[in-house]
Every structure is written in C-alpha cells, then in structure tokens.
Enzyme design. Structure first.
Site, PDB file in Angstrom:
ATOM      1  N   GLN A  17       0.838  -1.304   0.066  1.00 44.72           N
ATOM      2  CA  GLN A  17       0.006   0.015   0.052  1.00 44.72           C
ATOM      3  C   GLN A  17       0.943   1.349   0.019  1.00 44.72           C
ATOM      4  O   GLN A  17       0.349   2.255  -0.573  1.00 44.72           O
ATOM      5  CB  GLN A  17      -0.942   0.091   1.351  1.00 44.72           C
ATOM      6  CG  GLN A  17      -1.797   1.059   1.140  1.00 44.72           C
ATOM      7  CD  GLN A  17      -3.004   1.294   2.351  1.00 44.72           C
ATOM      8  OE1 GLN A  17      -3.518   2.367   2.503  1.00 44.72           O
ATOM      9  NE2 GLN A  17      -2.820   0.153   3.092  1.00 44.72           N
ATOM     10  N   SER A  18       1.808   1.384   0.721  1.00 48.33           N
ATOM     11  CA  SER A  18       2.624   2.664   1.021  1.00 48.33           C
ATOM     12  C   SER A  18       3.006   3.216  -0.382  1.00 48.33           C
ATOM     13  O   SER A  18       2.965   4.541  -0.796  1.00 48.33           O
ATOM     14  CB  SER A  18       3.451   2.740   2.076  1.00 48.33           C
ATOM     15  OG  SER A  18       4.557   1.574   1.795  1.00 48.33           O
ATOM     16  N   TYR A 138       4.667  -2.139   9.344  1.00 52.78           N
ATOM     17  CA  TYR A 138       3.235  -2.075   8.762  1.00 52.78           C
ATOM     18  C   TYR A 138       2.711  -1.073   9.498  1.00 52.78           C
ATOM     19  O   TYR A 138       2.897  -0.273  10.221  1.00 52.78           O
ATOM     20  CB  TYR A 138       2.750  -3.436   8.939  1.00 52.78           C
ATOM     21  CG  TYR A 138       3.248  -4.509   8.185  1.00 52.78           C
ATOM     22  CD1 TYR A 138       3.044  -4.679   6.701  1.00 52.78           C
ATOM     23  CD2 TYR A 138       4.265  -5.245   8.753  1.00 52.78           C
ATOM     24  CE1 TYR A 138       3.590  -5.793   5.887  1.00 52.78           C
ATOM     25  CE2 TYR A 138       4.878  -6.328   8.008  1.00 52.78           C
ATOM     26  CZ  TYR A 138       4.693  -6.709   6.864  1.00 52.78           C
ATOM     27  OH  TYR A 138       5.197  -7.770   6.181  1.00 52.78           O
ATOM     28  N   GLU A 139       1.276  -0.861   8.544  1.00 51.66           N
ATOM     29  CA  GLU A 139       0.475   0.230   8.911  1.00 51.66           C
ATOM     30  C   GLU A 139       0.331   0.627  10.609  1.00 51.66           C
ATOM     31  O   GLU A 139       0.509   1.662  10.986  1.00 51.66           O
ATOM     32  CB  GLU A 139      -0.849   0.033   8.438  1.00 51.66           C
ATOM     33  CG  GLU A 139      -2.108   1.064   8.903  1.00 51.66           C
ATOM     34  CD  GLU A 139      -1.689   2.379   8.613  1.00 51.66           C
ATOM     35  OE1 GLU A 139      -1.845   3.293   9.067  1.00 51.66           O
ATOM     36  OE2 GLU A 139      -1.460   2.549   7.243  1.00 51.66           O
ATOM     37  N   ASP A 168       0.444   4.087   5.882  1.00 50.95           N
ATOM     38  CA  ASP A 168       0.647   3.538   4.464  1.00 50.95           C
ATOM     39  C   ASP A 168       0.283   4.755   3.451  1.00 50.95           C
ATOM     40  O   ASP A 168       1.159   5.307   2.662  1.00 50.95           O
ATOM     41  CB  ASP A 168      -0.163   2.056   4.227  1.00 50.95           C
ATOM     42  CG  ASP A 168       0.614   0.994   4.592  1.00 50.95           C
ATOM     43  OD1 ASP A 168       1.735   0.947   4.613  1.00 50.95           O
ATOM     44  OD2 ASP A 168      -0.302   0.023   5.128  1.00 50.95           O
ATOM     45  N   GLY A 247      -8.393  21.069  19.232  1.00 54.78           N
ATOM     46  CA  GLY A 247      -8.189  22.434  18.939  1.00 54.78           C
ATOM     47  C   GLY A 247      -8.945  23.207  20.066  1.00 54.78           C
ATOM     48  O   GLY A 247      -9.364  22.796  21.235  1.00 54.78           O
ATOM     49  N   GLY A 248      -9.093  24.498  20.084  1.00 60.13           N
ATOM     50  CA  GLY A 248      -9.464  25.310  20.734  1.00 60.13           C
ATOM     51  C   GLY A 248     -11.036  25.453  20.880  1.00 60.13           C
ATOM     52  O   GLY A 248     -11.730  26.260  21.543  1.00 60.13           O
TER      53      GLY A 248
END
Length: 415
Positions: A17-18, A138-139, A168, A247-248
């Site tokens: 995959q990657s 791997y992933e 990946d 996040g904020g």
C-alpha cells in the site's frame, strides 16, 4: 487537455500500500507508471483478501489504477539488463522494499546514478536513520511509533489505532510530494536525488498537534480543552482525549435519533463560542446565554461533559441529517458520522470523482476512491488496474526489444 505529469516515466518497484498509493497518485496526474512485478506472482496484494476466487483483489485494484504491469525476474541476467534499460529511460524509481534490498539486487544508488544521473529514487521505509532503521514496519506499527495510537482512544482504555491508513497511504502522499519536488529541482540542476519518506515521520507529521500539546503540558501542567481538565488529572504526557476536537473549539460525538439500532446514528457537534447563543436557543437553554456560569468559553470548560449531555438530549430527538440541517442554518459546526455504505452511495462524491465506478475485465464493475486532489486544468481519469504482466510486450517493445528478443526472454523465464 494535457495532464500535469504527462511525459514523466515512473519505474514502480512498490508493493502492498505505501508505495502503490504514491505511484497511483503520480499516474492519476498523467505519469506513465510502469509497475514491475514478479513473473507468475506479482504484487502480494493481488491475492490478499480476495472476494472473487482467482481474480485480483480489491486491495490490489484500488491501489494500482492507471498503471502498466511488466513481469520481470531481476535475478535473471536478461531480466537485469531489461531493468537497466528501464532505469536509463525513466525519470523516477519508487520502491518500498525492505532496507538494503535494492543494494542486494545490485542496484545501489551509485549504480543507478551511473545509469541515469537524472533519476529520482524515492523510497518508503519504516524509520529514518537511527536505531530502528532496519526494522520492518506495517500500517499499525507506524501509527504506534509515530504518536497516533498513544493519543487515540479514551483515557480509561488502551491506545487505539485509527481506521484511516495514515501510515501507509499517508506516507504515500508525503512521498508523492517529495517526488514532484525532486523532479522540479532536477529540471533546474540536471541531477536526480534520493527521496526518503519514513512511515514514522509521516505519521508524526499528521500528529503535529499532539507534539504541540506535549510542550504545552510540560509548560503549564494542564490543557483546558481536554476532557481531563474537569477533574484535573494530567500526567506528564499527552493523554488520550476521546472525541475532543484537539483544538480550541470543544467538540464531541453525540447520539442521534435511532442510535439504539444504528451504530452510526451520531453527529459531531462543536460548541464554537461565536455561535453559543444559537446553540442555547436550539436546545431550549436560553438562560445559559447570559448566565455567568455558561456565558464564556472559560466558564464552560469545566462543565463540558454536562453541557454535551444536555445537547445530546436534543440531538437524540433528530436524525443526524435533520440535526445537521438545523445546525447549519446557524453556522454551528457539525458533521454526521457517515458509514462506508453511506459514503459509497453519496451522489455528490460520485459527481466530483471522489468515488468512481471502474469496469474490470475479470471482476466487472467495482467502486474505488478517485483522486482526492483536483486540478482545474488537468482532470483525472481513473482507469482500471493492470492484469499481471499485461503490458510486458508493449513496454519491452518501447525499450527497443524485437519480437524475437521478447520471445527468447520469455523462453528463459526472464519475463
């Protein structure tokens, strides 16, 4: 209309995959991607997770669109000669072999440069230089070593990997940018270079906000937007934050009508400060608008759990789409939890080419993800993945081999 990478030839020595996710992007943008595979076997994913006996799996087909397949035995002398000719005529070589595999094949970086000084050699590895650079990855290993797993999940549970393939396909995206950048520089300098995308590095890049939070935590001892803030329980490392937004703007996943029977009857709801008054009116809590205990983001932070529980009493009376329609009228940030089935049959995603139906000579029609990056002057046409060795004769002929040469190499099992 010309393609953005038209004229670029890519030697694709990748599998699983990657690497294939990188070369597929390049192919979508118009590059001629020649996938080199082992005769009779091919990419391992052709046979993995098959849903139709004897037919290339969806795993393979969805990562190898718009490519040509050549079968080549690189241990055979004739096969090596073909590979040398390919290197001379290609602009990019992409590989995700185990560390050192190319060298053992006799194709060191120095040898590749001898054959083609302009060659860009792009590699996916699990780790960059350091104590783990020879380890296979791997992933999920990448997610764990890149910081994602330790910060995913709920605080009272174990680390979790995400369903998104950030190790990946995330690395493939990073590598594709590196390839295009190196190609641009090669046009200026006339020299190729090595491009390395370690999976650990790619995952960390996608987890940068957590590295930000690690430094905030070390400086202040607390992080107000995390669920742990209400009980003051922070250790010395970034905790798992459940469905907090990171996040904020405080956010959480809330149940919607039908949640008892539908595991995806939920909506993500953000209590953005700018729309606090409309939120209060919608859920029937008008008194919260001016109440000092709720009127400011700072006052609300310690009470987020109870606030979201109150909002959830309202969302449970609406389907996720009904809730979204109401909330969007007031610019309240939200999003339904869409299942893969809902995404697969969403007309707008079909219209934009984000979901594409492709016809395959052996498996028939199937759905795949299209190019996520849209160029106004270079539209993407998604064509099917190649059959094993489908283009061997075609590519070898383009390299200058005669029909007799090709027949002889096939007899020697070089191809």
């Amino acid at each position: 209309m010309s393609k953005a990478l038209e004229g670029v030839r890519v030697l694709d020595f990748t599998h699983v995959q990657s690497g294939p996710s990188c070369t597929q992007l390049l192919a979508w943008f118009g590059a001629d991607v020649i996938k080199v595979e082992r005769p009779g076997v091919g990419d391992a994913t052709r046979a993995q997770l098959r849903d139709i006996p004897g037919v290339d799996s969806l795993y393979f087909t969805m990562l190898n669109h718009n490519k040509r397949s050549v079968t080549l035995d690189t241990k055979n002398q004739k096969g090596k000669e073909v590979l040398e000719r390919l290197i001379k005529q290609c602009d990019v070589m992409v590989e995700n072999f185990a560390p050192g595999a190319l060298d053992r094949m006799g194709f060191t970086w120095e040898r590749i440069q001898e054959l083609n000084p302009k060659m860009v050699l792009a590699s996916v590895k699990g780790f960059g230089p350091g104590p783990y650079e020879d380890c296979k990855v791997y992933e999920n290993v990448a997610q764990c070593t890149g910081g994602s797993a330790s910060t995913t999940g709920f605080d009272d549970g174990p680390p979790m990997v995400t369903g998104a393939q950030i190790g990946d396909s995330g690395t493939g995206l990073h590598l594709a940018l590196g390839v295009v950048t190196a190609l641009y520089q090669a046009k200026v300098t006339g020299k190729g270079q090595k491009v390395l995308a370690p999976m650990q590095d790619a995952v960390l890049n996608l987890c940068r906000v957590k590295l930000r939070d690690q430094q905030r935590l070390e400086r202040t001892g607390t992080m107000k937007e995390y669920p742990q803030y209400s009980n003051g329980k922070f250790g010395d490392t970034v905790p798992r934050a459940g469905n907090a937004s990171g996040g904020g703007q405080p956010g959480w996943i809330l149940k919607c009508k039908g949640w008892e029977a539908d595991s995806n009857a939920y909506i993500y709801f953000i209590t953005q400060a700018a729309v606090w008054a409309p939120i209060c009116k919608i859920i029937g809590k008008d008194e919260w608008i001016d109440d000092p205990e709720y009127a400011t983001p700072e006052a609300r932070l310690p009470k987020l759990e109870s606030i979201f529980a109150t909002i959830e009493e309202w969302t449970k009376t609406k389907t996720k789409f009904e809730a979204m329609d109401i909330l969007n009228k007031f610019d309240i940030p939200c999003g339904p939890i869409l299942s893969m089935k809902e995404i697969a049959y969403e007309p707008s995603l079909r219209a934009t080419g984000t979901i594409v139906e492709v016809d395959h000579p052996e498996r028939g029609k199937y759905l795949t993800v299209g190019n996520p990056i849209k160029l106004s002057g270079s539209p993407t046409e998604v064509t099917r993945s190649p059959l094993l060795g489908e283009h061997t004769d075609e590519v070898l002929a383009q390299l200058g081999y005669s029909a007799e040469d090709i027949a002889a190499m096939r007899a020697e099992k070089a191809i």
